[in-house]
Design a protein around this motif. Structure first.
Motif, PDB file in Angstrom:
ATOM      1  N   ARG A  16      62.796  18.533  42.896  1.00 42.90           N
ATOM      2  CA  ARG A  16      61.905  17.541  42.315  1.00 42.90           C
ATOM      3  C   ARG A  16      62.968  16.621  41.551  1.00 42.90           C
ATOM      4  NH1 ARG A  16      56.834  19.253  38.408  1.00 42.90           N
ATOM      5  NH2 ARG A  16      55.921  17.214  38.319  1.00 42.90           N
ATOM      6  N   MET A  17      62.794  15.142  41.711  1.00 46.40           N
ATOM      7  CA  MET A  17      63.465  14.088  41.001  1.00 46.40           C
ATOM      8  C   MET A  17      62.484  12.980  40.808  1.00 46.40           C
ATOM      9  SD  MET A  17      66.942  12.330  41.886  1.00 46.40           S
ATOM     10  CE  MET A  17      68.297  13.823  41.814  1.00 46.40           C
ATOM     11  N   GLU A  18      61.909  12.875  39.676  1.00 42.08           N
ATOM     12  CA  GLU A  18      61.013  11.714  39.481  1.00 42.08           C
ATOM     13  C   GLU A  18      61.321  11.051  38.093  1.00 42.08           C
ATOM     14  OE1 GLU A  18      57.180  13.616  38.890  1.00 42.08           O
ATOM     15  OE2 GLU A  18      56.985  14.263  41.024  1.00 42.08           O
ATOM     16  N   PHE A  19      61.193   9.602  38.439  1.00 40.13           N
ATOM     17  CA  PHE A  19      61.399   8.761  37.298  1.00 40.13           C
ATOM     18  C   PHE A  19      60.001   7.758  37.037  1.00 40.13           C
ATOM     19  CE2 PHE A  19      62.177   4.480  36.173  1.00 40.13           C
ATOM     20  CZ  PHE A  19      62.853   4.498  34.684  1.00 40.13           C
ATOM     21  N   SER A  20      59.449   7.805  36.076  1.00 38.94           N
ATOM     22  CA  SER A  20      58.135   7.329  35.738  1.00 38.94           C
ATOM     23  C   SER A  20      57.045   7.794  36.707  1.00 38.94           C
ATOM     24  CB  SER A  20      58.348   5.870  35.709  1.00 38.94           C
ATOM     25  OG  SER A  20      57.412   5.261  34.918  1.00 38.94           O
TER      26      SER A  20
END
Length: 241
Positions: free
Chosen positions: A64-68
Protein backbone atom coordinates in the motif's frame (compact mmCIF):
# COMPACT_ATOMS: atom_id res chain seq x y z
CA UNK A 1 -2.22 -0.67 9.26
CA UNK A 2 -5.12 1.64 10.14
CA UNK A 3 -4.21 5.25 9.37
CA UNK A 4 -5.37 8.19 11.48
CA UNK A 5 -7.70 10.64 9.73
CA UNK A 6 -4.90 13.21 9.37
CA UNK A 7 -2.51 10.84 7.58
CA UNK A 8 -1.08 12.43 4.43
CA UNK A 9 1.35 9.67 3.40
CA UNK A 10 0.81 6.00 4.15
CA UNK A 11 3.28 3.28 3.15
CA UNK A 12 3.02 -0.42 3.91
CA UNK A 13 5.62 -3.08 3.10
CA UNK A 14 7.71 -0.95 0.73
CA UNK A 15 10.54 -2.74 -1.05
CA UNK A 16 13.07 -1.08 -3.35
CA UNK A 17 15.33 -3.35 -5.40
CA UNK A 18 18.12 -2.59 -7.85
CA UNK A 19 18.55 -5.91 -9.62
CA UNK A 20 19.40 -8.46 -6.96
CA UNK A 21 20.16 -5.78 -4.35
CA UNK A 22 17.36 -4.89 -1.94
CA UNK A 23 17.94 -1.32 -0.73
CA UNK A 24 14.67 -1.13 1.21
CA UNK A 25 13.16 -4.26 2.76
CA UNK A 26 9.48 -4.07 3.55
CA UNK A 27 9.17 -0.88 5.59
CA UNK A 28 6.02 0.79 6.91
CA UNK A 29 5.80 4.52 7.60
CA UNK A 30 3.25 7.31 7.90
CA UNK A 31 3.40 11.08 7.76
CA UNK A 32 0.54 13.11 9.20
CA UNK A 33 -0.45 16.59 8.10
CA UNK A 34 1.61 19.35 9.67
CA UNK A 35 4.41 17.07 10.90
CA UNK A 36 8.11 16.96 10.32
CA UNK A 37 9.09 13.30 10.18
CA UNK A 38 12.76 12.40 9.86
CA UNK A 39 14.40 9.30 8.40
CA UNK A 40 17.72 8.63 10.09
CA UNK A 41 20.48 6.15 9.44
CA UNK A 42 23.98 5.66 8.13
CA UNK A 43 25.03 5.87 4.50
CA UNK A 44 23.49 3.00 2.55
CA UNK A 45 20.68 2.46 5.03
CA UNK A 46 17.99 3.00 2.37
CA UNK A 47 16.91 6.54 3.19
CA UNK A 48 17.34 8.13 -0.24
CA UNK A 49 15.94 5.04 -1.93
CA UNK A 50 12.81 5.42 0.18
CA UNK A 51 12.29 9.03 -0.89
CA UNK A 52 13.00 8.23 -4.53
CA UNK A 53 10.52 5.35 -4.41
CA UNK A 54 7.80 7.57 -2.98
CA UNK A 55 8.00 9.94 -5.95
CA UNK A 56 8.45 7.18 -8.53
CA UNK A 57 12.17 7.58 -9.22
CA UNK A 58 13.22 4.15 -7.93
CA UNK A 59 11.90 0.64 -8.66
CA UNK A 60 9.39 -0.14 -5.95
CA UNK A 61 6.82 -2.60 -4.72
CA UNK A 62 4.45 -2.04 -1.82
CA UNK A 63 1.35 -3.54 -0.34
CA UNK A 64 0.00 0.00 0.00
CA UNK A 65 1.33 3.43 -0.93
CA UNK A 66 -1.12 6.32 -0.63
CA UNK A 67 -0.78 10.08 -0.66
CA UNK A 68 -3.75 12.15 0.47
CA UNK A 69 -5.93 9.06 0.05
CA UNK A 70 -4.86 8.35 -3.56
CA UNK A 71 -2.80 5.37 -4.69
CA UNK A 72 0.77 6.26 -5.70
CA UNK A 73 1.71 2.90 -7.18
CA UNK A 74 2.36 3.12 -10.90
CA UNK A 75 2.01 6.92 -10.87
CA UNK A 76 4.80 8.70 -12.83
CA UNK A 77 6.91 11.37 -11.07
CA UNK A 78 5.39 14.33 -12.92
CA UNK A 79 1.90 13.27 -11.82
CA UNK A 80 3.10 12.78 -8.25
CA UNK A 81 4.27 16.41 -8.24
CA UNK A 82 0.96 17.63 -9.62
CA UNK A 83 -0.79 15.84 -6.77
CA UNK A 84 1.23 17.89 -4.28
CA UNK A 85 4.29 15.83 -3.36
CA UNK A 86 7.74 17.19 -4.25
CA UNK A 87 11.31 15.99 -3.67
CA UNK A 88 14.42 18.14 -3.13
CA UNK A 89 17.10 15.60 -4.09
CA UNK A 90 20.44 15.09 -2.43
CA UNK A 91 23.12 17.28 -4.00
CA UNK A 92 20.72 20.13 -4.84
CA UNK A 93 20.87 19.56 -8.64
CA UNK A 94 20.07 23.11 -9.68
CA UNK A 95 20.44 23.97 -13.36
CA UNK A 96 23.86 25.63 -13.17
CA UNK A 97 23.79 27.33 -16.56
CA UNK A 98 20.34 28.86 -15.98
CA UNK A 99 19.63 31.91 -13.87
CA UNK A 100 18.01 31.77 -10.46
CA UNK A 101 14.86 33.18 -12.05
CA UNK A 102 14.83 30.49 -14.74
CA UNK A 103 15.32 27.75 -12.17
CA UNK A 104 12.36 29.03 -10.17
CA UNK A 105 10.08 29.32 -13.17
CA UNK A 106 10.98 25.78 -14.27
CA UNK A 107 9.89 24.61 -10.83
CA UNK A 108 6.42 26.04 -11.35
CA UNK A 109 6.01 25.78 -15.11
CA UNK A 110 4.31 22.39 -15.24
CA UNK A 111 2.25 22.81 -12.10
CA UNK A 112 0.30 26.06 -12.55
CA UNK A 113 -2.91 24.29 -11.60
CA UNK A 114 -1.72 24.31 -7.98
CA UNK A 115 -1.25 28.10 -7.95
CA UNK A 116 -0.23 31.15 -9.94
CA UNK A 117 3.51 30.74 -10.68
CA UNK A 118 4.15 34.51 -10.62
CA UNK A 119 2.50 34.86 -7.22
CA UNK A 120 4.32 31.83 -5.85
CA UNK A 121 7.64 33.19 -7.16
CA UNK A 122 7.01 36.52 -5.45
CA UNK A 123 6.44 34.62 -2.20
CA UNK A 124 9.68 32.66 -2.73
CA UNK A 125 11.70 35.84 -3.26
CA UNK A 126 10.23 37.34 -0.10
CA UNK A 127 11.00 34.15 1.84
CA UNK A 128 14.50 33.83 0.32
CA UNK A 129 15.80 37.40 -0.02
CA UNK A 130 19.26 36.22 -1.08
CA UNK A 131 17.65 34.69 -4.17
CA UNK A 132 16.02 38.01 -4.99
CA UNK A 133 19.47 39.60 -4.89
CA UNK A 134 20.87 36.87 -7.16
CA UNK A 135 17.82 36.58 -9.42
CA UNK A 136 19.64 37.13 -12.71
CA UNK A 137 22.85 35.27 -11.82
CA UNK A 138 23.53 31.79 -13.12
CA UNK A 139 22.73 29.23 -10.44
CA UNK A 140 26.22 27.77 -10.81
CA UNK A 141 27.71 30.97 -9.43
CA UNK A 142 25.87 30.62 -6.11
CA UNK A 143 27.44 29.28 -2.93
CA UNK A 144 26.48 25.80 -1.73
CA UNK A 145 24.05 27.21 0.80
CA UNK A 146 22.46 29.53 -1.76
CA UNK A 147 22.08 26.63 -4.18
CA UNK A 148 20.36 24.61 -1.45
CA UNK A 149 17.95 27.48 -0.82
CA UNK A 150 17.30 27.67 -4.56
CA UNK A 151 16.63 23.93 -4.73
CA UNK A 152 14.11 24.22 -1.89
CA UNK A 153 12.49 27.33 -3.40
CA UNK A 154 12.28 25.63 -6.81
CA UNK A 155 10.47 22.66 -5.20
CA UNK A 156 8.11 25.01 -3.37
CA UNK A 157 7.16 26.61 -6.69
CA UNK A 158 4.87 23.61 -7.21
CA UNK A 159 2.95 24.53 -4.00
CA UNK A 160 3.33 21.05 -2.47
CA UNK A 161 1.40 19.64 0.45
CA UNK A 162 4.33 17.34 1.34
CA UNK A 163 7.98 18.26 0.83
CA UNK A 164 10.61 15.50 0.78
CA UNK A 165 14.08 16.78 1.68
CA UNK A 166 17.09 14.55 1.02
CA UNK A 167 20.19 15.56 3.00
CA UNK A 168 19.63 19.34 2.78
CA UNK A 169 22.62 20.12 5.04
CA UNK A 170 25.11 17.89 3.19
CA UNK A 171 28.43 19.62 2.50
CA UNK A 172 27.42 22.97 3.99
CA UNK A 173 29.31 25.07 6.54
CA UNK A 174 27.95 24.85 10.13
CA UNK A 175 26.53 28.39 10.04
CA UNK A 176 24.68 27.62 6.80
CA UNK A 177 23.43 24.32 8.23
CA UNK A 178 21.80 26.30 11.06
CA UNK A 179 20.11 28.54 8.49
CA UNK A 180 18.77 25.54 6.58
CA UNK A 181 17.32 23.97 9.72
CA UNK A 182 15.78 27.30 10.72
CA UNK A 183 14.22 27.44 7.27
CA UNK A 184 12.80 23.92 7.59
CA UNK A 185 11.24 24.84 10.92
CA UNK A 186 9.72 28.00 9.45
CA UNK A 187 8.18 26.01 6.58
CA UNK A 188 6.41 23.76 9.07
CA UNK A 189 5.16 26.84 10.95
CA UNK A 190 3.53 27.91 7.69
CA UNK A 191 1.68 24.61 7.50
CA UNK A 192 3.93 22.54 5.23
CA UNK A 193 4.36 18.84 5.97
CA UNK A 194 7.93 17.58 5.62
CA UNK A 195 9.64 14.19 5.36
CA UNK A 196 13.32 14.81 6.07
CA UNK A 197 16.30 12.55 5.37
CA UNK A 198 19.37 13.70 7.30
CA UNK A 199 22.62 12.43 8.76
CA UNK A 200 22.67 15.40 11.13
CA UNK A 201 20.75 13.47 13.76
CA UNK A 202 20.93 15.96 16.62
CA UNK A 203 19.49 18.89 14.66
CA UNK A 204 16.96 16.70 12.88
CA UNK A 205 15.53 15.50 16.17
CA UNK A 206 15.41 19.10 17.45
CA UNK A 207 12.91 20.09 14.75
CA UNK A 208 11.13 16.79 14.04
CA UNK A 209 7.94 15.47 15.62
CA UNK A 210 8.70 11.82 14.96
CA UNK A 211 11.38 9.72 13.35
CA UNK A 212 12.32 6.36 11.88
CA UNK A 213 15.80 4.86 12.03
CA UNK A 214 16.80 2.70 9.06
CA UNK A 215 19.58 0.14 9.00
CA UNK A 216 20.25 -2.23 6.11
CA UNK A 217 16.97 -1.28 4.48
CA UNK A 218 14.81 -2.00 7.53
CA UNK A 219 13.29 0.19 10.20
CA UNK A 220 15.13 -0.59 13.42
CA UNK A 221 13.65 2.12 15.66
CA UNK A 222 10.76 4.55 15.53
CA UNK A 223 9.07 6.96 17.88
CA UNK A 224 8.69 10.58 18.85
CA UNK A 225 11.74 12.81 18.53
CA UNK A 226 11.95 12.91 22.32
CA UNK A 227 11.88 9.10 22.55
CA UNK A 228 14.57 8.74 19.90
CA UNK A 229 16.82 11.34 21.56
CA UNK A 230 16.56 9.37 24.80
CA UNK A 231 17.23 6.01 23.14
CA UNK A 232 20.56 4.48 24.19
CA UNK A 233 21.03 3.16 20.64
CA UNK A 234 20.66 6.65 19.16
CA UNK A 235 22.88 8.22 21.81
CA UNK A 236 25.62 5.65 21.30
CA UNK A 237 25.50 5.60 17.51
CA UNK A 238 24.76 9.22 16.62
CA UNK A 239 24.82 11.63 19.53
CA UNK A 240 28.16 10.78 21.08
CA UNK A 241 26.67 10.01 24.47
Amino acid sequence: MTAPDDTLLLIEDLTVSYGAVEAVRGIDLTVRRGEIVTLLGANGAGKSSTLNAIVGLAPRKARRMEFSGSDLQGVPPETVVRRGLTLVPEGRRVFSSLTVDENLMLGGAKHATRGDPAAVKADMLERFPILAERLHQNAGSLSGGEQQMLAIARALMSSPDLLLLDEPSLGLAPQVVDQIFDLIGSLRERGLTILLVEQNVAQSLEIADRGYVLANGRIELQGSAEELRASPEIQDAYLGA
